[in-house]
Design a protein around this motif. Structure first.
Motif, short mmCIF file in Angstrom:
data_model
loop_
_atom_site.label_atom_id
_atom_site.label_comp_id
_atom_site.label_asym_id
_atom_site.label_seq_id
_atom_site.Cartn_x
_atom_site.Cartn_y
_atom_site.Cartn_z
N GLY A 232 -102.46 24.43 26.91
CA GLY A 232 -102.80 25.72 26.90
C GLY A 232 -101.79 26.59 27.62
N PHE A 233 -100.73 26.50 28.30
CA PHE A 233 -99.66 27.54 28.76
C PHE A 233 -98.68 27.74 27.93
CE2 PHE A 233 -101.92 25.11 32.44
CZ PHE A 233 -102.53 26.04 32.94
N GLU A 234 -98.96 28.49 27.15
CA GLU A 234 -98.09 28.68 26.16
C GLU A 234 -96.73 29.60 26.50
OE1 GLU A 234 -100.00 30.13 22.71
OE2 GLU A 234 -101.15 28.36 22.34
N ALA A 235 -96.95 30.43 27.52
CA ALA A 235 -95.64 31.16 28.05
C ALA A 235 -94.71 30.11 28.58
CB ALA A 235 -96.13 32.23 28.68
N GLU A 236 -95.38 29.40 29.43
CA GLU A 236 -94.57 28.37 30.03
C GLU A 236 -93.79 27.54 28.95
OE1 GLU A 236 -93.72 27.96 33.13
OE2 GLU A 236 -94.80 29.79 33.74
N ALA A 237 -94.48 27.06 28.16
CA ALA A 237 -94.20 26.10 26.98
C ALA A 237 -93.13 26.71 26.34
CB ALA A 237 -95.14 25.77 26.06
N TYR A 238 -93.29 28.10 25.95
CA TYR A 238 -91.79 28.74 25.17
C TYR A 238 -90.81 28.83 26.20
CZ TYR A 238 -89.81 32.81 23.09
OH TYR A 238 -88.85 33.67 22.30
N ASN A 239 -90.81 28.97 27.37
CA ASN A 239 -89.69 29.04 28.31
C ASN A 239 -88.98 27.74 28.25
OD1 ASN A 239 -90.05 31.83 28.92
ND2 ASN A 239 -91.43 31.22 30.89
N TYR A 240 -89.63 26.65 28.35
CA TYR A 240 -89.14 25.25 28.35
C TYR A 240 -88.39 24.93 27.06
CZ TYR A 240 -90.04 24.18 33.21
OH TYR A 240 -89.96 23.99 34.52
N TYR A 241 -89.19 25.28 25.93
CA TYR A 241 -88.41 25.03 24.64
C TYR A 241 -87.26 25.86 24.48
CZ TYR A 241 -92.83 22.83 22.85
OH TYR A 241 -93.93 21.99 22.59
N LYS A 242 -87.13 27.02 25.04
CA LYS A 242 -85.92 27.83 25.03
C LYS A 242 -85.01 27.28 25.89
CE LYS A 242 -84.61 32.74 25.33
NZ LYS A 242 -85.01 34.11 25.97
N LYS A 243 -85.23 26.81 27.20
CA LYS A 243 -84.20 25.93 28.04
C LYS A 243 -83.67 24.84 27.36
CE LYS A 243 -86.02 26.98 32.60
NZ LYS A 243 -86.33 26.53 34.06
N CYS A 244 -84.64 23.94 26.49
CA CYS A 244 -84.18 22.96 25.79
C CYS A 244 -83.33 23.18 24.81
CB CYS A 244 -85.48 22.36 24.95
SG CYS A 244 -85.12 20.92 23.98
N ILE A 245 -83.32 24.23 23.95
CA ILE A 245 -82.34 24.74 23.00
C ILE A 245 -81.01 24.98 23.54
CG2 ILE A 245 -81.89 26.46 21.24
CD1 ILE A 245 -84.83 26.42 20.84
N ALA A 246 -81.08 25.67 24.76
CA ALA A 246 -79.71 26.05 25.51
C ALA A 246 -78.95 25.03 25.92
CB ALA A 246 -80.08 27.01 26.71
N THR A 247 -79.53 23.81 25.98
CA THR A 247 -78.86 22.41 26.45
C THR A 247 -77.99 21.98 25.10
OG1 THR A 247 -80.47 20.85 26.11
CG2 THR A 247 -80.21 22.17 28.37
N ASN A 248 -78.09 22.33 23.96
CA ASN A 248 -77.69 21.79 22.67
C ASN A 248 -77.90 20.25 22.77
OD1 ASN A 248 -76.19 24.08 22.06
ND2 ASN A 248 -74.50 23.75 23.56
N PRO A 249 -79.31 20.04 22.63
CA PRO A 249 -79.95 18.77 22.53
C PRO A 249 -79.54 17.96 21.10
CG PRO A 249 -81.77 19.90 22.25
CD PRO A 249 -80.53 20.91 22.46
N GLU A 250 -79.96 16.72 21.06
CA GLU A 250 -79.65 16.12 19.70
C GLU A 250 -80.57 17.15 18.66
OE1 GLU A 250 -81.76 12.37 20.31
OE2 GLU A 250 -79.80 11.53 21.34
N TYR A 251 -80.09 16.82 17.33
CA TYR A 251 -80.54 18.08 16.15
C TYR A 251 -82.00 17.81 16.25
CZ TYR A 251 -81.66 20.03 12.05
OH TYR A 251 -81.96 20.93 10.92
N GLU A 252 -82.77 16.43 16.24
CA GLU A 252 -84.16 16.48 15.96
C GLU A 252 -85.11 17.25 17.07
OE1 GLU A 252 -86.83 12.68 14.00
OE2 GLU A 252 -85.22 12.40 15.36
N VAL A 253 -84.59 17.00 18.33
CA VAL A 253 -85.14 17.80 19.93
C VAL A 253 -84.76 19.17 19.39
CG1 VAL A 253 -85.08 17.99 22.02
CG2 VAL A 253 -84.90 15.81 21.01
#
Length: 863
Positions: A232-253
């Motif tokens: 239920g911590f959606e703001a924290e979740a948003y930040n980490y999803y954003k960090k994830c995208i910044a690392t250029n992960p695999e396409y599915e991720v």
């Protein structure tokens, strides 16, 4: 000069040979062994294990509908596939250990051996190897690394207590950054396996600053985002999803991070809502996401549900079902739809169809599966009783119509249906031609835009998930869970032909058209008439059976509303309908008590009226006792516990063959009073009869028990006992035919048999008891009554110890019968019979056959 060179070469050779010795501690020896151990044995062993690790990851498919696992699961079948690589890794690591015992790679070699045992699921040897390194290694960091591997091994083997002990020990040590990172990841995995998401995400967050590129940080950021979103911590979740995208992960991720990021966007203004919707539409338009459209629509539905836009959510969940073939996503969409119709719209029939589809689509390890299954079963039961009422009422209405009116009604319905189908077919053809198809499938058939912004609407069955869900549920009810294959009807028929058990508990469906390979009938109206005519109740008995089904369905429907759906208003309506329609219902006392409970707090006046009615009409019922004494059940339960203790003793005596002692203990238990445990005691009484009396009395006792306790849980067992006894006798009958045993030297019964309309049972028992006391007091005879068949009943005197006693009894009775005034105006017949022959007689109901046997084998004076 040549001699000098020669001596130098010899000296160098000797130095090298001395360095090759495993016992040498010179700098040359150490350099040689370190280099050889690292680049021969250790390096090749590590390469084999890294290859195995890559293969395990490659074989594992992430489930993005759940929180991703930190590590893939180990599989015993998969482990056999890389057994060769395991053995090679152990071999190479062992060479480094054995041939270079003084090198600094020995401890690392042991860790590789432990890892190899770990991958081969050889938990015991893996644990012992890591423990060996921890106790024998002189290098502190290597010992810590061994303990960290030990934590993973204990976790995989589900030895969580040992894993926790290892964690507690090593986290107190001064760890290098690398060891600390691995410890935090292993701790996070340890908590993930136990479902402790809070501690899992704490350890992952602490590990974030220590992550290197080779650790695939994007995936770990994504997992952290998933956990925060789940918590239920959606703001924290948003930040980490954003960090994830910044690392250029695999396409599915990357895709799922963007999808979930739109889901957890903080919504504070209408433009934020539109921005989130725009983000979803952008994902839909991206051609690379074609295979993920079902998931995108599902998340859109979740988003709209959070905004309380039910129509849009329903439409999106329906689109999700149509858009892809992922059964898990389908199941989640069906589940969301079922929850909407259950929790919000209170449309339980539609909810039942969606829950059915959800259960058929979701895997059994889905989170909360047992809870979902329980609700589905409640809804199935609810719809079953609702359909029973509708169908039986329809049949009763049809029974009131004459043949001509019934045929006219069927014809009118058929023609109306045919016109509707023709109209739909024309509309469908027109829409297909105009490329306009309604795909909403929603309850209110809402309009929506496709990805090009065009408005679409539909009237196509396969575009309507609601209709498809209901159809799928009905298909499975009729045909079962049929595999998707050619000629499925043929394979199903062969299955059914070999299946001896048939489920006839489901209510008949008025519109049920069972699939068939046969061509349609020439006259559909006549065929439908014939189908219905077989089910319409014509006789008074059949009509009463239909009414009984309706009565029970109303009662059970009221209970479901009250207890399972928590719908008190609907429960009251249903209970009152039952009382009004069936004023003599057998459920009245219980219904009055439940109505009292419903109104007890909300409307005391109504509650008091129902209480007064219950006490006046059913003063001795359990529910009246509960009304007077709310602790009645608790007190009854205490008595029941005492009865259970006595039952245990009685059953022990029964198994040891002391039936008299067992019967006495059962009597003591029954004397304590009426409780819910009494049926168990009474069934034990019947079992004692089975051991001490004849089969007829045993079967009669079981029949009476089943009549007395039709709803008791133990009644099914009683039915099984009764059927087994009958089956055994039937087999004997088939094998031997009706043959009475000619050996008469055994205990006998005296039988008085008469037609049931003589109503002689009570009179005969009293007369024979009096006769026995006057003439055969020393034999302690007893009388009992049995029903032989629909026409005859009998009174039996048992037991006469010998054939001579039986003949004497019959002669005495024959001599005195004319002096017994109570029997003067009744017709009856008498005879004596052995216990074994009585079993045959009672089973076969062969009265005439036995009379012939009696007349042939017993003296005339006794006849």
């Amino acid at each position: 000069m040549k001699n000098i060179v020669y001596y130098l070469v010899v000296l160098l050779t000797l130095i090298l040979l001395n360095g090759c010795s495993s016992a040498s501690h010179s700098w040359t020896a150490k350099a040689y062994h370190n280099t050889t151990a690292h680049y021969n044995g250790y390096w090749y062993a590590r390469e084999e294990l890294d290859k195995i690790d890559q293969d395990i990851w490659a074989a594992y498919e992430d489930d993005y509908n759940r929180i991703l696992r930190l590590y893939p699961p180990l599989d015993s079948a998969q482990a056999k596939g890389y057994d060769k690589e395991i053995q090679e890794a152990v071999k190479m690591a062992s060479l480094a250990i054995q041939r270079h015992p003084n090198s600094k790679w020995v401890d690392d070699g042991y860790i590789l051996v432990g890892r190899a045992r770990f991958y081969s699921l050889d938990w015991g040897n893996s644990i012992q190897t890591f423990k060996y390194v921890n106790t024998k290694s002189k290098d502190l960091d290597t010992r810590h690394r061994a303990i960290i591997h030990l934590i993973r091994t204990f976790t995989e083997h589900q030895e969580f207590n040992n894993a926790q002990a290892a964690i507690d020990f090593v986290q107190k040590m001064p760890l290098t950054k690398t060891n600390k990172k691995h410890l935090l990841l292993e701790k996070a995995y340890f908590y993930q396996m136990q479902g402790d998401l809070d501690k899992m995400v704490r350890n992952l967050s602490e590990a974030v600053p220590l992550l290197k590129k080779r650790d695939k940080p994007g995936r770990i950021y994504f997992i952290i985002g998933q956990v925060y979103q789940k918590l239920g911590f959606e703001a924290e979740a948003y930040n980490y999803y954003k960090k994830c995208i910044a690392t250029n992960p695999e396409y599915e991720v990357d895709f799922y991070a963007r999808l979930y990021m739109a889901q957890v966007t903080e919504i504070s203004r209408s433009k934020d809502v539109n921005a989130a919707r725009k983000s979803f539409r952008k994902l839909l338009k991206d051609g690379k996401n074609k295979d993920f459209q079902d998931k995108i629509y599902y998340e859109m539905g979740v988003f709209e549900l959070k905004q309380k836009n039910l129509d849009e959510a329903i439409a999106d969940f329906n689109r999700s079902v149509r858009a892809g073939s992922n059964k898990r996503i389908d199941g989640e969409a069906y589940l969301r739809l079922g929850e909407i119709y259950y929790d919000t719209l209170r449309q339980y029939q539609l909810s039942q169809a969606y829950y059915d589809s959800a259960i058929n689509s979701l895997p059994k390890d889905y989170e909360g599966y047992a809870r979902i299954k329980a609700r589905q079963e409640v809804l199935n039961e609810f719809v079953k009783h609702l359909n029973t009422i509708k169908w039986q009422d329809s049949l009763l209405a049809l029974a009131a119509m004459d043949t001509a009116a019934l045929r006219a009604q069927i014809k009118a319905n058929y023609e109306a249906k045919k016109r509707e189908e023709e109209k739909r077919a024309a509309a469908e053809k027109k829409r297909r031609g105009g490329n306009r198809i309604d795909l909403s499938g929603g309850r209110s058939n809402p309009m929506f835009a496709n990805e090009n912004g065009d408005q679409q609407e539909v009237d196509w069955y396969f575009g309507n998930p609601s209709a498809m869900s209901v159809g799928e549920s009905e298909f499975k009810r009729v045909w079962g869970n049929v595999p998707l294959e050619d000629n499925w009807r043929r394979s199903l028929r062969s299955t059914v032909a070999n299946n001896e058990e048939v489920d006839d508990t489901a209510p008949d469906d008025p519109n049920e058209q069972k699939p068939t390979n046969e061509p349609p009938p020439a006259d559909p109206v006549a065929a439908e008439y014939d189908r219905l005519d077989k089910q319409i109740p014509r006789t008074e008995e059949e009509k009463q059976q239909a009414l009984d089904k309706i009565e029970d369905a109303y009662f059970k429907l009221g209970d479901i509303y009250y207890f399972k759906l928590q719908e008190s208003d609907n429960a009251v309506t249903t209970y009152n309908t039952l009382l009004k329609r069936f004023p003599e219902t057998k459920h009245e006392a219980e219904v009055l008590y439940k109505l009292y409970l419903i109104y007890k707090n909300s409307d005391p006046g109504k509650a008091e009226r129902y209480a007064s009615l219950l006490l006046s009409k059913y003063p001795d019922s359990t529910f009246a006792k509960l009304l007077k004494n709310p602790n009645y059940l608790a007190e009854s339960e205490q008595t029941g516990e005492k009865q259970k203790v006595l039952y245990k003793d009685a059953y022990e005596q029964y198994t040891q063959g002391d039936y008299a002692a067992s019967r006495q203990i059962v009597g003591e238990a029954l004397a304590l009073g009426q409780t819910t445990f009494v049926p168990n005691l009474e069934l034990l009484q019947v079992l004692i009869i089975g051991k001490t009396e004849n089969a007829a009395q045993y079967q009669y006792g079981l029949e009476e028990f089943i009549k007395k306790y039709p709803e008791a849980a133990i009644t099914e067992y009683a039915k099984t006992l009764l059927q087994s006894s009958r089956d055994f006798q039937t087999k004997q009958e088939r094998r031997m035919g009706i043959q009475y045993i000619r050996s008469l030297e055994e205990p006998h019964y005296f039988i008085m048999i008469y037609r049931k309309d003589e109503k002689l049972s009570d009179v005969a028992s009293a007369v024979l008891d009096k006769f026995n006391l006057a003439n055969f007091k020393d034999l302690s005879l007893k009388t009992s009554n049995l029903i032989l068949n629909d026409d005859y009943a009998l009174t039996m005197v048992s037991e006469l110890p010998r054939v001579t006693s039986a003949i004497e009894y019959a002669q005495t009775f024959k001599a005195q019968v004319s002096k017994l005034p109570e029997l003067q105006n009744h017709k009856f017949n008498t005879f004596v019979i052995t216990k074994d022959n009585f079993d045959i007689f009672y089973r076969t109901k062969g009265l005439d056959e036995y009379i012939q046997f009696f007349q042939k084998n017993y003296p005339a004076e006794a006849q």
